[in-house]
Design a protein around this motif. Structure first.
Motif, PDB file in Angstrom:
ATOM      1  N   THR A 679       0.835  -1.211   0.000  1.00 34.24           N
ATOM      2  CA  THR A 679       0.000   0.000   0.000  1.00 34.24           C
ATOM      3  C   THR A 679       0.863   1.253   0.000  1.00 34.24           C
ATOM      4  N   ALA A 680       1.927   1.241   0.796  1.00 34.80           N
ATOM      5  CA  ALA A 680       2.811   2.407   0.844  1.00 34.80           C
ATOM      6  C   ALA A 680       3.415   2.682  -0.525  1.00 34.80           C
ATOM      7  N   GLY A 681       3.785   1.611  -1.248  1.00 33.35           N
ATOM      8  CA  GLY A 681       4.355   1.801  -2.586  1.00 33.35           C
ATOM      9  C   GLY A 681       3.356   2.447  -3.520  1.00 33.35           C
ATOM     10  N   VAL A 682       2.110   1.958  -3.506  1.00 32.32           N
ATOM     11  CA  VAL A 682       1.087   2.551  -4.371  1.00 32.32           C
ATOM     12  C   VAL A 682       0.843   4.001  -3.984  1.00 32.32           C
ATOM     13  N   GLY A 683       0.744   4.266  -2.676  1.00 30.51           N
ATOM     14  CA  GLY A 683       0.469   5.621  -2.231  1.00 30.51           C
ATOM     15  C   GLY A 683       1.573   6.595  -2.604  1.00 30.51           C
ATOM     16  N   GLU A 684       2.843   6.190  -2.442  1.00 29.28           N
ATOM     17  CA  GLU A 684       3.943   7.091  -2.789  1.00 29.28           C
ATOM     18  C   GLU A 684       3.981   7.354  -4.289  1.00 29.28           C
ATOM     19  N   ALA A 685       3.634   6.346  -5.074  1.00 30.18           N
ATOM     20  CA  ALA A 685       3.612   6.542  -6.530  1.00 30.18           C
ATOM     21  C   ALA A 685       2.531   7.556  -6.898  1.00 30.18           C
ATOM     22  N   MET A 686       1.365   7.481  -6.246  1.00 32.05           N
ATOM     23  CA  MET A 686       0.289   8.426  -6.557  1.00 32.05           C
ATOM     24  C   MET A 686       0.656   9.834  -6.097  1.00 32.05           C
ATOM     25  N   LEU A 687       1.284   9.949  -4.908  1.00 28.30           N
ATOM     26  CA  LEU A 687       1.710  11.274  -4.454  1.00 28.30           C
ATOM     27  C   LEU A 687       2.692  11.895  -5.444  1.00 28.30           C
ATOM     28  N   ALA A 688       3.639  11.068  -5.941  1.00 30.50           N
ATOM     29  CA  ALA A 688       4.616  11.570  -6.911  1.00 30.50           C
ATOM     30  C   ALA A 688       3.934  11.980  -8.210  1.00 30.50           C
ATOM     31  N   GLU A 689       2.976  11.187  -8.644  1.00 31.78           N
ATOM     32  CA  GLU A 689       2.273  11.492  -9.890  1.00 31.78           C
ATOM     33  C   GLU A 689       1.460  12.773  -9.764  1.00 31.78           C
ATOM     34  N   LEU A 690       0.781  12.936  -8.633  1.00 28.09           N
ATOM     35  CA  LEU A 690      -0.067  14.117  -8.472  1.00 28.09           C
ATOM     36  C   LEU A 690       0.731  15.384  -8.197  1.00 28.09           C
ATOM     37  N   SER A 691       2.002  15.266  -7.833  1.00 26.97           N
ATOM     38  CA  SER A 691       2.818  16.463  -7.589  1.00 26.97           C
ATOM     39  C   SER A 691       3.415  17.022  -8.869  1.00 26.97           C
ATOM     40  N   GLN A 692       3.226  16.302  -9.989  1.00 26.22           N
ATOM     41  CA  GLN A 692       3.702  16.814 -11.277  1.00 26.22           C
ATOM     42  C   GLN A 692       2.841  17.999 -11.707  1.00 26.22           C
ATOM     43  N   PRO A 693       3.395  18.944 -12.452  1.00 25.82           N
ATOM     44  CA  PRO A 693       2.638  20.154 -12.836  1.00 25.82           C
ATOM     45  C   PRO A 693       1.457  19.822 -13.758  1.00 25.82           C
ATOM     46  N   TYR A 694       0.405  20.665 -13.658  1.00 24.18           N
ATOM     47  CA  TYR A 694      -0.786  20.542 -14.491  1.00 24.18           C
ATOM     48  C   TYR A 694      -0.858  21.761 -15.405  1.00 24.18           C
ATOM     49  N   LEU A 695      -1.398  21.579 -16.587  1.00 25.23           N
ATOM     50  CA  LEU A 695      -1.608  22.685 -17.523  1.00 25.23           C
ATOM     51  C   LEU A 695      -3.096  23.016 -17.502  1.00 25.23           C
ATOM     52  N   LEU A 696      -3.438  24.133 -16.886  1.00 24.49           N
ATOM     53  CA  LEU A 696      -4.827  24.573 -16.784  1.00 24.49           C
ATOM     54  C   LEU A 696      -5.006  25.784 -17.696  1.00 24.49           C
ATOM     55  N   GLY A 697      -5.405  25.520 -18.933  1.00 24.93           N
ATOM     56  CA  GLY A 697      -5.509  26.598 -19.910  1.00 24.93           C
ATOM     57  C   GLY A 697      -4.125  27.085 -20.269  1.00 24.93           C
ATOM     58  N   ALA A 698      -3.917  28.350 -20.017  1.00 26.53           N
ATOM     59  CA  ALA A 698      -2.595  28.931 -20.321  1.00 26.53           C
ATOM     60  C   ALA A 698      -1.693  28.949 -19.100  1.00 26.53           C
ATOM     61  N   HIS A 699      -2.175  28.422 -17.987  1.00 30.61           N
ATOM     62  CA  HIS A 699      -1.409  28.480 -16.747  1.00 30.61           C
ATOM     63  C   HIS A 699      -0.912  27.093 -16.372  1.00 30.61           C
ATOM     64  N   GLN A 700       0.255  27.086 -15.782  1.00 26.29           N
ATOM     65  CA  GLN A 700       0.806  25.842 -15.242  1.00 26.29           C
ATOM     66  C   GLN A 700       0.601  25.853 -13.728  1.00 26.29           C
ATOM     67  N   TYR A 701       0.059  24.742 -13.204  1.00 27.80           N
ATOM     68  CA  TYR A 701      -0.287  24.670 -11.789  1.00 27.80           C
ATOM     69  C   TYR A 701       0.439  23.502 -11.146  1.00 27.80           C
ATOM     70  N   HIS A 702       1.057  23.780  -9.982  1.00 28.63           N
ATOM     71  CA  HIS A 702       1.716  22.744  -9.206  1.00 28.63           C
ATOM     72  C   HIS A 702       0.858  22.457  -7.978  1.00 28.63           C
ATOM     73  N   GLY A 703       0.425  21.230  -7.859  1.00 24.19           N
ATOM     74  CA  GLY A 703      -0.435  20.873  -6.740  1.00 24.19           C
ATOM     75  C   GLY A 703       0.033  19.614  -6.036  1.00 24.19           C
ATOM     76  N   THR A 704      -0.426  19.444  -4.837  1.00 30.16           N
ATOM     77  CA  THR A 704      -0.117  18.242  -4.041  1.00 30.16           C
ATOM     78  C   THR A 704      -1.420  17.735  -3.424  1.00 30.16           C
ATOM     79  N   CYS A 705      -1.307  16.612  -2.746  1.00 31.71           N
ATOM     80  CA  CYS A 705      -2.484  16.087  -2.058  1.00 31.71           C
ATOM     81  C   CYS A 705      -2.046  15.450  -0.745  1.00 31.71           C
ATOM     82  N   SER A 706      -3.025  15.321   0.153  1.00 29.74           N
ATOM     83  CA  SER A 706      -2.815  14.631   1.430  1.00 29.74           C
ATOM     84  C   SER A 706      -3.549  13.307   1.357  1.00 29.74           C
ATOM     85  N   MET A 707      -2.898  12.250   1.903  1.00 31.67           N
ATOM     86  CA  MET A 707      -3.450  10.903   1.749  1.00 31.67           C
ATOM     87  C   MET A 707      -3.511  10.219   3.106  1.00 31.67           C
ATOM     88  N   GLY A 708      -4.691   9.634   3.392  1.00 38.01           N
ATOM     89  CA  GLY A 708      -4.874   8.814   4.579  1.00 38.01           C
ATOM     90  C   GLY A 708      -5.137   7.384   4.173  1.00 38.01           C
TER      91      GLY A 708
END
Length: 1011
Positions: A679-708
């Motif tokens: 489970t820890a391996g899957v969770g860390e992979a998702m945290l890493a994936e979601l921390s990658q930048p997003y392209l929202l229209g003309a803006h680049q957004y860097h976001g993170t998430c909290s996981m329980g």
């Protein structure tokens, strides 16, 4: 004729019997009542005579005792306190005592006693050695009499005889003014003998009582009640010797009571005769009278019943004759057809009412023996009023329809359109029976059936359903197909064919199953089948109902095939909307819980583990606020896409709503540690994936998430509880700063539960008025209290006093600080208003802390204004304490609100000054009146010279800005001396007073005024 006797006759028979019964019962009742009154009256007179006799006897006894005691006083009146003991034992004195006792049979012995109870002499052979158990208070009362009178004690047990006795006493004044007491001991048994005088009155109860006081003696004896008052108490004013109706004095039952006072003051004789004894003989007489009355009543009832039976028998015989005569008339009148009976000469014999309803014009002329030709002529005239031609046509129709002749049927149409059929038949005596039947409604029903059939056919043509009639063997007997609708039938005319010849194989099988089900239970509904086609499958629903025919015939069934393709597609769409998220297309909460339940069952079967990963995007609200909800939705779709790409086969990714996602991992290892690492391996992979930048229209957004994360196995447990565990772990991850993963641990649940409990109790406390204010004085250097700071306390019903640091932070987070702060403000203003009427407290001020959240309310100024209006408090005595962080957050709004409040007269204090990041430029713009040196500085006086320099700077700056300075947390004389030395004018701290409840604070004020 009614078979039963008329009610009037029956009522007369039993009415007379009732009158006799009422007379007997009334006489018996009056006689019984008069006898009862006489029995009570006789008993009352008997009780009054008895009481009069007892009073006289008792008065004689009391008078003799009083005279004996008075004689002793005359013999010793020349003695003094020193010589009385010697004189009382002289032979002549003792001889006198013995003589008087022998003369009075009531008195057992007489004794002379000092007021302290010491025996001087007695008629007993023991003389002055006699021990008498006289109540001390009784002796004191007798000795204290200014005028010597006879007094009687409460019942007492004599030590010498172990019997209950009464003591009669008089005081005697000696020559030197001292007193002794002459006491006579009288057994209550002798006294009661005098009371009863040998009277033989059944149930008699006699009591000797004090005026509104205790019981002295009674017959029969009730030692357990001696010396106690009997309620209701009797007095001399109410005891006039007349009979009263009240509770017996001893037994308490309802009784005749007579009371008379005796010659002795405050002494009453009371006689009670319970009504149960008074009325004992009367009850026997009453029973005899009632028995005699009931015997007469029974005799009257028997005579009445016999007469009623005889009259009813005669009435039934008469009714039988009348009934036989009316049988024929009833039979004729019950016919729905008109009826006429003619004799051999065609004269009318009889007819029924229905005939006259059909031919109402014949009612005026018809009669027994009348030639029937008259009715024919009258009918013809009625029908032929249109002219000569119609007259001839009517005569011919009436003649054929009504005239006598051969047997047969004829039809006539009346002027109102009524159709009448005449049926004629001969009787054995060559008479004629004519029956006239109105078939108008029948013809109308036939026409309606034809119309209904046409309407049914039109309805079937309009229905979109396919309808057929089939037998149990599957052969079609009737077929109807809708127009311009896709058909399931592959034949032009399926009538006579089997279902399998014109329906798809699956459809034919389902219809046959429905036929057998309908054959068993009468109907079948809900079966469906699919008809594949190149342009798309078509679904049909089957409804079958049995057609009930004769039992000998083969069963038939009505089969309806309805096209439900559109309904099927709509149901699939509804199911998708019910179980999937509209925005991301992911499963929603309902489908997640369904799959979670299945995963737990699978884990139980295979011994494996699963996991729930609860994800919440960090700072997602900022995206919505900054770029709008459309951009936020785009971000959620990107997140769903990335998470979906990292979802393993068999796992479930769901969106719960907002920015919350849950991933359910299945088929993890059997060992909990292995499952944890997976489970820890899957969770860390998702945290890493979601921390990658997003392209929202003309803006680049860097976001993170909290996981329980929470693990689960095959043990049955609440699905919502599992989600809650993952949610709690996510909360801890977010509390840690976000972009983190936390596994659920049991202490987390306890902490969250305790927090939720505290929040619930906090809301209940606010509603239940469990809060109160404590006051900490603010004093000058001379020790004068000029104001106070109000501090909130929570009086918990089970925990006791809860300090603010245990609940203020939670109140800030939940928003409860707003109504709580408003309550504090209103309570403080109410107290200021109360103080305004007190000369020594009207100048006191109160400081109230205002939280940042409360101050930021858009209507905070209006709230304060309304509180001042409701309470009537002087705003100049109110001071609001604000923190530095509140003041520097949104400075423009803060200055505007402070100026609005200052315009009302409210003063402001800057709390905890020096602990934040103060701006001197802002301080010049704010309408401040006071600053408070934080206690962290004050407590370091004499310890840290740098802190002392800061305090000097704050005091100097405040003086230059013309602001008051209050030092918080002053606890020692050294701290006070330093602050006074550097010209600090106001102080607050434990050195002067702790925060105390209002009564203690007002006590300090009162003490200060006295000083």
């Amino acid at each position: 004729m009614n078979r039963r006797l008329p009610r009037r006759t029956t009522a007369f028979i039993y009415g007379v019997a009732t009158l006799f019964l009422l007379g007997i019962l009334s006489s018996a009742t009056i006689m019984t009542w008069e006898m009862r009154k006489k029995a009570i009256s006789d008993s009352e007179r008997l009780a009054m005579r008895f009481v009069s006799g007892s009073e006289a006897a008792l008065n004689r006894g009391l008078l003799s005792i009083d005279m004996l005691l008075a004689a002793q006083g005359q013999f010793l009146q020349s003695s003094t306190a020193a010589t009385v003991a010697t004189n009382a034992l002289r032979p002549d004195a003792l001889q006198l005592l013995d003589a008087v006792v022998r003369q009075n049979l009531l008195v057992r012995h007489i004794a002379l006693l000092r007021p302290d109870g010491a025996v001087l002499s007695s008629s007993d052979r023991r003389r002055d050695k006699l021990t008498m158990q006289v109540p001390p208070e009784f002796l004191e009362r007798v000795a204290a009499q200014s005028v010597s009178t006879l007094d009687i004690s409460t019942p007492t047990i004599s030590q010498s005889s172990s019997q209950q006795v009464l003591y009669f006493a008089r005081s005697m004044r000696l020559s030197d003014g001292s007193r002794i007491v002459a006491v006579a001991e009288v057994p209550t048994s002798l006294l009661t003998t005098i009371l009863t005088q040998g009277a033989d009155i059944k149930g008699l109860q006699v009591t000797l009582e004090r005026n509104a006081g205790p019981l002295l003696a009674s017959v029969p004896a009730h030692d357990d009640r001696s010396g106690r008052a009997i309620l209701p108490a009797l007095s001399e004013q109410t005891s006039d010797g007349r009979a009263m109706r009240m509770a017996a004095r001893l037994s308490g039952e309802q009784a005749i009571v007579v009371a008379r006072p005796t010659l002795h003051r405050n002494l009453l004789i009371v006689a009670s005769i319970p009504l149960s004894f008074v009325l004992e003989d009367w009850r026997a007489q009453r029973s005899f009278i009632l028995g005699t009355a009931l015997s007469f009543a029974l005799m009257i009832l028997l005579v009445s019943c016999f007469a009623h039976l005889q009259l009813r028998r005669l009435w039934r015989s008469s009714a039988q004759l009348v009934r036989s005569k009316s049988t024929l008339d009833q039979a004729l009148e019950s016919m729905v057809d008109g009826f006429v009976l003619l004799d051999a000469q065609d004269h009318i014999v009889t007819w029924n009412r229905r005939f006259l309803k059909i031919f109402p014009w014949a009612e005026a002329t018809i009669a027994s023996g009348l030639p029937f030709q008259c009715v024919i002529d009258q009918t013809a005239a009625r029908l032929g009023r249109g002219g000569p031609e119609s007259q001839r046509h009517a005569e011919g129709g009436a003649e054929s329809a009504l005239a006598s002749g051969a047997q047969g049927e004829e039809e006539i149409v009346l002027s109102g359109g009524q159709i009448i059929v005449c049926i004629r038949s001969r009787t054995p005596d060559d008479g004629l029976v004519c029956v006239y039947r109105d078939v108008t409604e029948k013809r109308r029903h036939t026409a309606a059936i034809v119309e209904s059939k046409a309407q049914l056919q039109a309805t079937l043509d309009a229905l979109p359903d396919l309808l057929l009639e089939a037998g149990l063997d599957g052969r079609c007997h009737l077929f109807h197909a809708p127009r311009a609708a896709p058909s399931v039938v592959d034949a032009q005319d399926p009538v006579g064919r089997l279902l399998s010849e014109f329906l798809p194989a699956q459809g034919a099988a389902e219809v046959m199953a429905a036929l057998h089900e309908a054959h068993t239970v009468g109907f079948s509904r809900g079966r469906q089948f699919e008809r594949p086609a190149a342009q798309g499958a078509t679904w049909f629903e089957i409804s079958v109902s049995r057609k009930y025919l004769d039992e000998e015939e083969e069963p038939r069934f009505i089969v309806i095939l309805r096209n439900i393709t559109d309904t099927k597609l709509a149901a699939r769409e509804i199911e998708h909307l019910a179980f999937y998220d509209v925005l991301t297309g992911l499963p929603n909460r309902r489908l997640l819980l369904n799959r979670l339940e299945g995963a737990i069952d699978a884990n139980a079967r295979h011994g494996r583990h699963g996991a729930l990963l609860f994800l919440d995007l960090d700072n997602f609200k900022l995206v919505n606020d900054a770029h709008g909800h459309e951009t936020g939705n785009v971000l959620l779709k990107h997140v769903a896409t990335r998470l979906n790409a990292n979802t393993r086969n068999g796992d479930t990714l769901a969106r719960l709503g907002g920015d919350e996602f849950v991933m359910m991992l299945q088929s993890l290892g059997e060992d909990p540690d292995v499952a944890l690492r997976q489970t820890a391996g899957v969770g860390e992979a998702m945290l890493a994936e979601l921390s990658q930048p997003y392209l929202l229209g003309a803006h680049q957004y860097h976001g993170t998430c909290s996981m329980g994360v929470t693990l689960f196995d095959g043990q049955q447990q609440s699905l919502e509880a599992l989600l809650k565990q993952a949610d709690i772990a996510m909360y801890y991850a977010k509390t840690a700063g976000g972009n983190a993963m936390r596994f659920f641990e049991a202490p987390m649940q306890a902490t969250i539960t305790a927090r939720a409990t505290l929040e619930r109790e906090l809301r209940s406390a606010l509603a239940g008025d469990q809060f109160l204010l404590h006051y900490q004085s603010q004093v000058t250097s001379s020790g004068q209290i000029v104001s106070a700071e109000v501090l909130l306390r929570w009086q918990h019903p089970t925990r006791g006093m809860v300090p603010p640091f245990n609940f203020i932070d939670l109140a800030e987070e939940t928003g409860l600080i707003v109504p709580l702060g408003l309550w504090v403000l209103e309570a403080a203003c109410e107290q200021l208003e109360r103080w305004s009427h007190h000369p020594g407290r009207r100048d006191l001020g109160l400081a109230v802390n205002v939280s940042a959240r409360q101050f930021r309310e858009s209507d905070f100024v209006q709230q304060v204004r309304e509180v001042l209006s409701r309470t009537g408090a002087d705003p100049t005595r109110l001071k609001l304490e604000l923190t530095e962080s509140l003041v520097h957050d949104n400075v423009t709004d803060t200055i505007e609100k402070m100026k609005s409040l200052a315009a009302m007269g409210i003063r402001f204090s800057l709390d905890d000054f020096g602990t934040g990041y103060s701006s001197l430029s802002y301080m010049t713009q704010l309408p401040l009146n006071q600053i408070k040196i934080d206690k962290s500085f004050v407590q370091n006086i004499g310890i840290d010279p740098k802190v002392e320099s800061i305090i000097q700077t704050i005091i100097g700056m405040a003086r230059n800005l013309e602001l008051e300075v209050v030092a918080e947390g002053v606890e020692t004389r050294q701290q006070l001396g330093f602050l006074e030395k550097h010209r600090c004018t106001l102080f607050q701290g434990y050195l002067f007073s702790k925060p105390v409840p209002l009564p203690e604070f007002e006590a300090q004020l009162d003490l200060e005024m006295v000083g």
